[in-house]
Design an enzyme around this catalytic site. Structure first.
Site, PDB file in Angstrom:
ATOM      1  N   LEU A 150       0.860  -1.201   0.000  1.00  0.00           N
ATOM      2  CA  LEU A 150       0.000   0.000   0.000  1.00  0.00           C
ATOM      3  C   LEU A 150       0.890   1.243   0.000  1.00  0.00           C
ATOM      4  CD1 LEU A 150      -3.150   0.550   0.154  1.00  0.00           C
ATOM      5  CD2 LEU A 150      -2.714   1.210   2.526  1.00  0.00           C
ATOM      6  N   ILE A 153       1.276   3.981  -5.294  1.00  0.00           N
ATOM      7  CA  ILE A 153       0.320   3.475  -6.285  1.00  0.00           C
ATOM      8  C   ILE A 153      -0.774   2.661  -5.595  1.00  0.00           C
ATOM      9  CG2 ILE A 153       0.033   2.011  -8.330  1.00  0.00           C
ATOM     10  CD1 ILE A 153       3.000   2.753  -9.019  1.00  0.00           C
ATOM     11  N   ARG A 173       5.259  -4.716   4.824  1.00  0.00           N
ATOM     12  CA  ARG A 173       6.069  -5.090   5.993  1.00  0.00           C
ATOM     13  C   ARG A 173       5.681  -4.266   7.209  1.00  0.00           C
ATOM     14  NH1 ARG A 173      11.524  -4.203   2.860  1.00  0.00           N
ATOM     15  NH2 ARG A 173      10.216  -2.430   2.314  1.00  0.00           N
ATOM     16  N   ARG A 230       6.296  -6.371 -10.520  1.00  0.00           N
ATOM     17  CA  ARG A 230       7.330  -6.943 -11.375  1.00  0.00           C
ATOM     18  C   ARG A 230       7.030  -8.432 -11.453  1.00  0.00           C
ATOM     19  NH1 ARG A 230       8.128  -2.506 -12.876  1.00  0.00           N
ATOM     20  NH2 ARG A 230       9.987  -1.231 -12.628  1.00  0.00           N
ATOM     21  N   GLU A 259       9.787 -11.115 -19.175  1.00  0.00           N
ATOM     22  CA  GLU A 259       9.193 -10.316 -20.232  1.00  0.00           C
ATOM     23  C   GLU A 259      10.268  -9.762 -21.175  1.00  0.00           C
ATOM     24  OE1 GLU A 259       7.163  -7.663 -17.391  1.00  0.00           O
ATOM     25  OE2 GLU A 259       8.372  -6.016 -18.190  1.00  0.00           O
ATOM     26  N   HIS A 277       3.193  -4.861 -20.065  1.00  0.00           N
ATOM     27  CA  HIS A 277       3.826  -3.872 -19.175  1.00  0.00           C
ATOM     28  C   HIS A 277       3.430  -2.441 -19.589  1.00  0.00           C
ATOM     29  CE1 HIS A 277       7.509  -3.247 -16.352  1.00  0.00           C
ATOM     30  NE2 HIS A 277       6.660  -2.237 -16.235  1.00  0.00           N
TER      31      HIS A 277
HETATM   32  P1  NAP Z   1       6.159   2.629  -3.000  1.00  0.00           P
HETATM   33  O1  NAP Z   1       5.414   3.884  -2.750  1.00  0.00           O
HETATM   34  O2  NAP Z   1       7.567   2.516  -2.563  1.00  0.00           O
HETATM   35  O3  NAP Z   1       5.310   1.434  -2.369  1.00  0.00           O
HETATM   36  C1  NAP Z   1       5.793   0.154  -2.246  1.00  0.00           C
HETATM   37  C2  NAP Z   1       4.945  -0.612  -1.240  1.00  0.00           C
HETATM   38  O4  NAP Z   1       5.396  -1.978  -1.197  1.00  0.00           O
HETATM   39  C3  NAP Z   1       5.026  -0.095   0.183  1.00  0.00           C
HETATM   40  O5  NAP Z   1       3.751  -0.139   0.727  1.00  0.00           O
HETATM   41  C4  NAP Z   1       5.954  -1.052   0.894  1.00  0.00           C
HETATM   42  O6  NAP Z   1       5.623  -1.077   2.282  1.00  0.00           O
HETATM   43  C5  NAP Z   1       5.608  -2.358   0.174  1.00  0.00           C
HETATM   44  N1  NAP Z   1       6.688  -3.342   0.206  1.00  0.00           N
HETATM   45  C6  NAP Z   1       7.978  -3.154  -0.139  1.00  0.00           C
HETATM   46  N2  NAP Z   1       8.686  -4.273   0.053  1.00  0.00           N
HETATM   47  C7  NAP Z   1       7.823  -5.191   0.541  1.00  0.00           C
HETATM   48  C8  NAP Z   1       7.965  -6.541   0.960  1.00  0.00           C
HETATM   49  N3  NAP Z   1       9.145  -7.170   0.924  1.00  0.00           N
HETATM   50  N4  NAP Z   1       6.866  -7.195   1.407  1.00  0.00           N
HETATM   51  C9  NAP Z   1       5.677  -6.563   1.470  1.00  0.00           C
HETATM   52  N5  NAP Z   1       5.482  -5.286   1.079  1.00  0.00           N
HETATM   53  C10 NAP Z   1       6.548  -4.605   0.635  1.00  0.00           C
HETATM   54  O7  NAP Z   1       6.190   2.288  -4.551  1.00  0.00           O
HETATM   55  P2  NAP Z   1       5.144   2.730  -5.691  1.00  0.00           P
HETATM   56  O8  NAP Z   1       5.490   4.063  -6.201  1.00  0.00           O
HETATM   57  O9  NAP Z   1       3.756   2.468  -5.223  1.00  0.00           O
HETATM   58  O10 NAP Z   1       5.546   1.640  -6.836  1.00  0.00           O
HETATM   59  C11 NAP Z   1       5.516   0.277  -6.552  1.00  0.00           C
HETATM   60  C12 NAP Z   1       6.100  -0.552  -7.670  1.00  0.00           C
HETATM   61  O11 NAP Z   1       5.156  -0.669  -8.732  1.00  0.00           O
HETATM   62  C13 NAP Z   1       7.339  -0.022  -8.384  1.00  0.00           C
HETATM   63  O12 NAP Z   1       8.512  -0.242  -7.613  1.00  0.00           O
HETATM   64  C14 NAP Z   1       7.333  -0.816  -9.673  1.00  0.00           C
HETATM   65  O13 NAP Z   1       8.026  -2.034  -9.504  1.00  0.00           O
HETATM   66  C15 NAP Z   1       5.854  -1.107  -9.896  1.00  0.00           C
HETATM   67  N6  NAP Z   1       5.320  -0.354 -11.059  1.00  0.00           N
HETATM   68  C16 NAP Z   1       4.901  -1.021 -12.152  1.00  0.00           C
HETATM   69  C17 NAP Z   1       4.386  -0.323 -13.225  1.00  0.00           C
HETATM   70  C18 NAP Z   1       3.891  -1.024 -14.451  1.00  0.00           C
HETATM   71  O14 NAP Z   1       3.959  -0.425 -15.517  1.00  0.00           O
HETATM   72  N7  NAP Z   1       3.388  -2.235 -14.356  1.00  0.00           N
HETATM   73  C19 NAP Z   1       4.332   1.069 -13.208  1.00  0.00           C
HETATM   74  C20 NAP Z   1       4.784   1.714 -12.067  1.00  0.00           C
HETATM   75  C21 NAP Z   1       5.272   0.991 -10.984  1.00  0.00           C
HETATM   76  P3  NAP Z   1       6.677  -1.561   3.400  1.00  0.00           P
HETATM   77  O15 NAP Z   1       7.966  -0.851   3.125  1.00  0.00           O
HETATM   78  O16 NAP Z   1       6.012  -1.188   4.681  1.00  0.00           O
HETATM   79  O17 NAP Z   1       6.793  -3.047   3.243  1.00  0.00           O
HETATM   80  C1  8YV Z   2       7.906   2.061 -16.701  1.00  0.00           C
HETATM   81  C2  8YV Z   2       7.384   0.927 -14.545  1.00  0.00           C
HETATM   82  O1  8YV Z   2       7.242   2.392 -17.822  1.00  0.00           O
HETATM   83  O2  8YV Z   2       7.697   2.969 -13.430  1.00  0.00           O
HETATM   84  C3  8YV Z   2       7.875   1.753 -13.420  1.00  0.00           C
HETATM   85  O3  8YV Z   2       8.436   1.160 -12.473  1.00  0.00           O
HETATM   86  O4  8YV Z   2       7.390  -0.263 -14.500  1.00  0.00           O
HETATM   87  C4  8YV Z   2       6.845   1.613 -15.737  1.00  0.00           C
HETATM   88  O5  8YV Z   2       6.098   2.731 -15.378  1.00  0.00           O
HETATM   89  C5  8YV Z   2       8.930   1.049 -17.030  1.00  0.00           C
HETATM   90  O6  8YV Z   2       9.860   1.033 -15.995  1.00  0.00           O
HETATM   91  C6  8YV Z   2       9.616   1.407 -18.324  1.00  0.00           C
HETATM   92  O7  8YV Z   2      10.752   0.656 -18.493  1.00  0.00           O
END
Ligand code: NAP
Ligand code: 8YV
Length: 320
Positions: A150, A153, A173, A230, A259, A277
């Site tokens: 949480l 995002i 965590r 991921r 991927e 993605h």
């Molecule tokens: P964020 O604000 O850092 O949030 C990450 C969350 O994950 C926190 O609530 C954290 O809480 C929790 N977490 C971290 N490690 C954990 C673990 N080992 N076990 C359980 N919970 C854990 O990050 P965000 O900005 O929301 O982005 C999250 C991720 O989304 C990115 O790092 C990226 O990999 C992915 N993403 C994907 C896309 C896509 O295109 N599909 C786009 C954007 C982002 P705690 O620290 O309390 O555990």
């Molecule tokens: C990106 C993502 O587009 O922000 C991230 O962590 O996974 C996506 O929003 C991706 O990293 C592009 O390589």
């Protein structure tokens, strides 16, 4: 020696122009290009703009590097702790994509629960007039959605889910103060209580296969798994096997372990929606992310801190 920003990745032309208007820029047309540069050329790199890619050996090639400005919020492909140890700043592009990625989550939840992709195929194949109305699906109102992670995002997802009258619970965590959602210290317990599990943690070793066989079993034959974090965060083999045997009900997947390779066995499953993605992949959001890569570099060289330093590098902010 003239210092340069090395640029690796498919950045938008406006990003390259913006960089060129402020810094001397060296464009690398592929990741391999860095291997053919001379030591003298490599010594000119003061900044590295990259699409989430900067392993330790690449960072180590540039002896005068001061900052890695990474595109994307996830930086599991950047050796951030290694950079921090060497006094090199790392920045990323959080927040500007929260809303878009949360929209992608909603698109996956709704299209998976209502079989939108399978039923689109049903219509296009001319099956409706021949076979009649498609079977009923299941709604999401009143269902419990467990969010794994949480964070920025995850919270945006939770807000959108409330509009759809879902109950939200979460696991991370640490319990997050001030949020109105039920916390589960155990991921298996969250999955047991959830109808839909949305995975949105960072990647990397700390979350490798966090969603394992036990979590998938706990989600169960009626449960839906949505992964936008991921591919490494979910045990893909266990997930595919559970979908095949009906031990997991359905899945909406934006990310995959290898991927752009996706397990082919998923292609034939009507209860699975697959996207390449595209979590943040709209023109508006990608513009904002591209711009932030530039803003991070300018801010770092002007003030000693990028707009968005990664936590590993917080101690490097100089405030000059
Ligand atoms: P964020 O604000 O850092 O949030 C990450 C969350 O994950 C926190 O609530 C954290 O809480 C929790 N977490 C971290 N490690 C954990 C673990 N080992 N076990 C359980 N919970 C854990 O990050 P965000 O900005 O929301 O982005 C999250 C991720 O989304 C990115 O790092 C990226 O990999 C992915 N993403 C994907 C896309 C896509 O295109 N599909 C786009 C954007 C982002 P705690 O620290 O309390 O555990
Ligand atoms: C990106 C993502 O587009 O922000 C991230 O962590 O996974 C996506 O929003 C991706 O990293 C592009 O390589």
């Amino acid at each position: 020696m003239s210092e340069e920003i090395f640029v690796a990745g498919p950045f938008f032309p406006r990003t390259v122009e913006a960089l060129k208007s402020r810094f001397p820029v060296r464009l690398l047309d592929s990741r391999d290009a860095i291997n053919s540069l001379s030591e003298e050329d490599l010594s000119k790199a003061m900044g590295f703009a990259t699409f989430g890619w900067a392993p330790a050996e690449v960072i180590d090639k540039m002896p005068n590097l001061k900052i890695v400005s990474s595109f994307g919020v996830g930086y599991d492909g950047v050796a951030a702790a290694h950079a921090a140890k060497k006094g090199i700043m790392v920045s990323h592009t959080p927040d500007v994509l929260n809303d878009e990625v949360a929209n992608t989550v909603m698109a996956l939840i709704l299209s998976t629960s209502r079989r939108v992709v399978a039923y689109d195929k049903y219509v296009r194949a001319g099956r409706w007039p021949k076979e009649g109305d498609a079977p009923l699906t299941r709604g999401i109102g009143g269902k419990t959605v467990g969010i794994v992670g949480l964070g920025r995002i995850g919270e945006a997802v939770a807000e959108k889910l409330s509009v759809f009258h879902c109950d939200v619970a979460y696991h991370s965590r640490n319990e997050k103060p001030g949020v109105p959602y039920r916390y589960f210290a155990s991921l298996v317990d969250l999955a047991t209580n959830a109808d839909i599990l949305v995975v949105i943690t960072p990647g990397g070793p700390a979350t490798n296969k966090l969603v394992n066989k036990d979590v998938i079993e706990a989600l169960g034959p009626e449960g839906m798994l949505v992964n936008v974090s991921r591919g490494t965060v979910v045990d893909e083999e266990a997930m595919v096997a559970a979908l095949q045997d009906g031990r997991l009900g359905s899945a909406g997947l934006d990310v995959f372990e290898n991927e752009p390779q996706v397990p082919e066995v998923l292609f034939a499953m009507d209860n699975v929606v697959l996207t390449p993605h595209i979590g943040s992949a709209t023109e508006e959001t990608r513009n904002a992310m591209n711009d932030r890569v530039v803003e991070n570099l300018i801010s770092y060289f002007d003030t000693g801190s990028p707009v968005n330093p990664v936590p590993e590098c917080a101690g490097l902010i100089t405030g000059n």
